[in-house]
Design a protein around this motif. Structure first.
Motif, PDB file in Angstrom:
ATOM      1  N   THR A   5      69.449  64.499  34.540  1.00 30.29           N
ATOM      2  CA  THR A   5      68.307  64.891  33.725  1.00 30.29           C
ATOM      3  C   THR A   5      68.755  65.904  32.668  1.00 30.29           C
ATOM      4  O   THR A   5      69.882  66.407  32.721  1.00 30.29           O
ATOM      5  CB  THR A   5      67.233  65.545  34.611  1.00 30.29           C
ATOM      6  N   PRO A   6      67.877  66.271  31.718  1.00 29.12           N
ATOM      7  CA  PRO A   6      68.227  67.361  30.800  1.00 29.12           C
ATOM      8  C   PRO A   6      68.567  68.633  31.601  1.00 29.12           C
ATOM      9  O   PRO A   6      68.025  68.858  32.695  1.00 29.12           O
ATOM     10  CB  PRO A   6      66.961  67.553  29.972  1.00 29.12           C
ATOM     11  N   ASN A   7      69.463  69.439  31.080  1.00 20.66           N
ATOM     12  CA  ASN A   7      69.999  70.604  31.786  1.00 20.66           C
ATOM     13  C   ASN A   7      68.932  71.502  32.402  1.00 20.66           C
ATOM     14  O   ASN A   7      69.087  71.966  33.524  1.00 20.66           O
ATOM     15  CB  ASN A   7      70.881  71.438  30.851  1.00 20.66           C
ATOM     16  N   ALA A   8      67.857  71.761  31.687  1.00 21.89           N
ATOM     17  CA  ALA A   8      66.813  72.663  32.175  1.00 21.89           C
ATOM     18  C   ALA A   8      66.088  72.096  33.389  1.00 21.89           C
ATOM     19  O   ALA A   8      65.400  72.832  34.097  1.00 21.89           O
ATOM     20  CB  ALA A   8      65.821  72.961  31.059  1.00 21.89           C
ATOM     21  N   TRP A   9      66.226  70.816  33.667  1.00 18.94           N
ATOM     22  CA  TRP A   9      65.527  70.181  34.789  1.00 18.94           C
ATOM     23  C   TRP A   9      66.422  69.961  35.997  1.00 18.94           C
ATOM     24  O   TRP A   9      65.969  69.443  37.019  1.00 18.94           O
ATOM     25  CB  TRP A   9      64.954  68.839  34.363  1.00 18.94           C
ATOM     26  N   HIS A  10      67.683  70.319  35.914  1.00 18.47           N
ATOM     27  CA  HIS A  10      68.602  70.070  37.020  1.00 18.47           C
ATOM     28  C   HIS A  10      68.157  70.733  38.321  1.00 18.47           C
ATOM     29  O   HIS A  10      68.186  70.111  39.383  1.00 18.47           O
ATOM     30  CB  HIS A  10      70.016  70.549  36.684  1.00 18.47           C
ATOM     31  N   LYS A  11      67.802  72.012  38.257  1.00 16.05           N
ATOM     32  CA  LYS A  11      67.561  72.789  39.471  1.00 16.05           C
ATOM     33  C   LYS A  11      66.566  72.157  40.436  1.00 16.05           C
ATOM     34  O   LYS A  11      66.900  71.974  41.617  1.00 16.05           O
ATOM     35  CB  LYS A  11      67.139  74.218  39.132  1.00 16.05           C
ATOM     36  N   PRO A  12      65.360  71.806  40.027  1.00 15.93           N
ATOM     37  CA  PRO A  12      64.427  71.282  41.027  1.00 15.93           C
ATOM     38  C   PRO A  12      64.890  69.982  41.667  1.00 15.93           C
ATOM     39  O   PRO A  12      64.705  69.779  42.876  1.00 15.93           O
ATOM     40  CB  PRO A  12      63.117  71.090  40.251  1.00 15.93           C
ATOM     41  N   TYR A  13      65.527  69.115  40.889  1.00 12.40           N
ATOM     42  CA  TYR A  13      65.995  67.846  41.441  1.00 12.40           C
ATOM     43  C   TYR A  13      67.187  68.031  42.371  1.00 12.40           C
ATOM     44  O   TYR A  13      67.290  67.375  43.404  1.00 12.40           O
ATOM     45  CB  TYR A  13      66.319  66.861  40.320  1.00 12.40           C
ATOM     46  N   VAL A  14      68.090  68.916  41.995  1.00 10.23           N
ATOM     47  CA  VAL A  14      69.259  69.188  42.832  1.00 10.23           C
ATOM     48  C   VAL A  14      68.821  69.773  44.162  1.00 10.23           C
ATOM     49  O   VAL A  14      69.225  69.308  45.233  1.00 10.23           O
ATOM     50  CB  VAL A  14      70.245  70.136  42.111  1.00 10.23           C
ATOM     51  N   ILE A  15      67.964  70.789  44.127  1.00  9.14           N
ATOM     52  CA  ILE A  15      67.528  71.440  45.363  1.00  9.14           C
ATOM     53  C   ILE A  15      66.737  70.469  46.236  1.00  9.14           C
ATOM     54  O   ILE A  15      66.926  70.423  47.456  1.00  9.14           O
ATOM     55  CB  ILE A  15      66.736  72.723  45.045  1.00  9.14           C
ATOM     56  N   LYS A  28      77.259  68.520  33.979  1.00  9.37           N
ATOM     57  CA  LYS A  28      77.419  69.881  33.486  1.00  9.37           C
ATOM     58  C   LYS A  28      76.694  70.027  32.155  1.00  9.37           C
ATOM     59  O   LYS A  28      76.496  69.012  31.466  1.00  9.37           O
ATOM     60  CB  LYS A  28      78.888  70.251  33.369  1.00  9.37           C
ATOM     61  N   PRO A  29      76.278  71.179  31.783  1.00  9.12           N
ATOM     62  CA  PRO A  29      76.297  72.387  32.597  1.00  9.12           C
ATOM     63  C   PRO A  29      75.307  72.265  33.749  1.00  9.12           C
ATOM     64  O   PRO A  29      74.268  71.634  33.613  1.00  9.12           O
ATOM     65  CB  PRO A  29      75.894  73.490  31.629  1.00  9.12           C
ATOM     66  N   ILE A  30      75.641  72.887  34.857  1.00  7.99           N
ATOM     67  CA  ILE A  30      74.801  72.761  36.040  1.00  7.99           C
ATOM     68  C   ILE A  30      73.411  73.341  35.811  1.00  7.99           C
ATOM     69  O   ILE A  30      72.431  72.843  36.346  1.00  7.99           O
ATOM     70  CB  ILE A  30      75.476  73.410  37.261  1.00  7.99           C
ATOM     71  N   ALA A  31      73.319  74.393  35.007  1.00  9.71           N
ATOM     72  CA  ALA A  31      72.028  75.048  34.778  1.00  9.71           C
ATOM     73  C   ALA A  31      72.042  75.746  33.428  1.00  9.71           C
ATOM     74  O   ALA A  31      73.088  75.874  32.797  1.00  9.71           O
ATOM     75  CB  ALA A  31      71.766  76.068  35.884  1.00  9.71           C
ATOM     76  N   THR A  32      70.887  76.214  33.025  1.00  5.29           N
ATOM     77  CA  THR A  32      70.801  76.942  31.763  1.00  5.29           C
ATOM     78  C   THR A  32      71.036  78.436  31.960  1.00  5.29           C
ATOM     79  O   THR A  32      71.103  79.183  30.991  1.00  5.29           O
ATOM     80  CB  THR A  32      69.437  76.718  31.094  1.00  5.29           C
ATOM     81  N   ALA A  35      71.325  82.468  37.347  1.00  6.41           N
ATOM     82  CA  ALA A  35      70.413  82.560  38.497  1.00  6.41           C
ATOM     83  C   ALA A  35      70.055  81.179  39.039  1.00  6.41           C
ATOM     84  O   ALA A  35      70.026  80.975  40.256  1.00  6.41           O
ATOM     85  CB  ALA A  35      69.154  83.333  38.110  1.00  6.41           C
ATOM     86  N   ASP A  36      69.790  80.231  38.156  1.00  7.06           N
ATOM     87  CA  ASP A  36      69.466  78.871  38.606  1.00  7.06           C
ATOM     88  C   ASP A  36      70.658  78.212  39.294  1.00  7.06           C
ATOM     89  O   ASP A  36      70.512  77.572  40.334  1.00  7.06           O
ATOM     90  CB  ASP A  36      69.009  77.998  37.431  1.00  7.06           C
ATOM     91  N   ALA A  37      71.840  78.385  38.724  1.00  8.72           N
ATOM     92  CA  ALA A  37      73.042  77.814  39.327  1.00  8.72           C
ATOM     93  C   ALA A  37      73.282  78.416  40.707  1.00  8.72           C
ATOM     94  O   ALA A  37      73.605  77.700  41.660  1.00  8.72           O
ATOM     95  CB  ALA A  37      74.249  78.050  38.427  1.00  8.72           C
ATOM     96  N   LEU A  38      73.085  79.712  40.831  1.00  5.87           N
ATOM     97  CA  LEU A  38      73.275  80.386  42.106  1.00  5.87           C
ATOM     98  C   LEU A  38      72.301  79.849  43.159  1.00  5.87           C
ATOM     99  O   LEU A  38      72.682  79.604  44.309  1.00  5.87           O
ATOM    100  CB  LEU A  38      73.099  81.893  41.931  1.00  5.87           C
ATOM    101  N   GLN A  39      71.063  79.619  42.771  1.00  4.65           N
ATOM    102  CA  GLN A  39      70.073  79.060  43.707  1.00  4.65           C
ATOM    103  C   GLN A  39      70.491  77.670  44.179  1.00  4.65           C
ATOM    104  O   GLN A  39      70.327  77.322  45.351  1.00  4.65           O
ATOM    105  CB  GLN A  39      68.695  79.000  43.057  1.00  4.65           C
TER     106      GLN A  39
END
Length: 87
Positions: A5-15, A28-32, A35-39
């Protein structure tokens, strides 16, 4: 699961995928932001799942050729070759 997905949307789908029991391959990039990458990495640790970030250039023929030049003791030629390719 592959998250593309677009970078800003990675976190919810990954988690969500990690918590569902899947191993995750994320563009990549994993997050914008850090803090998001760490989560995301914490979610991977908590669930015992693997989170891998895509390094697409890493698997290209040019990257392999540069590695072989560097391994053969010719790192300057490897760096010059990659610099030309990446331009």
């Amino acid at each position: 699961v592959s998250v593309t997905t677009p970078n800003a949307w990675h976190k919810p789908y990954v988690i969500q995928a990690l918590r569902s029991g899947a191993h995750v391959f994320c563009e990549k990039p994993i997050a914008t932001g850090y803090a998001d990458a760490l989560q995301m990495y914490r979610a991977a640790e908590e669930t015992g799942r693997t989170l891998m970030v895509s390094q697409t250039s890493r698997f290209s023929n040019s990257a392999e050729a540069a590695y072989e030049l560097a391994a053969a003791g010719r790192p300057r030629q490897a760096a010059v070759g990659l610099d030309r390719i990446l331009r």
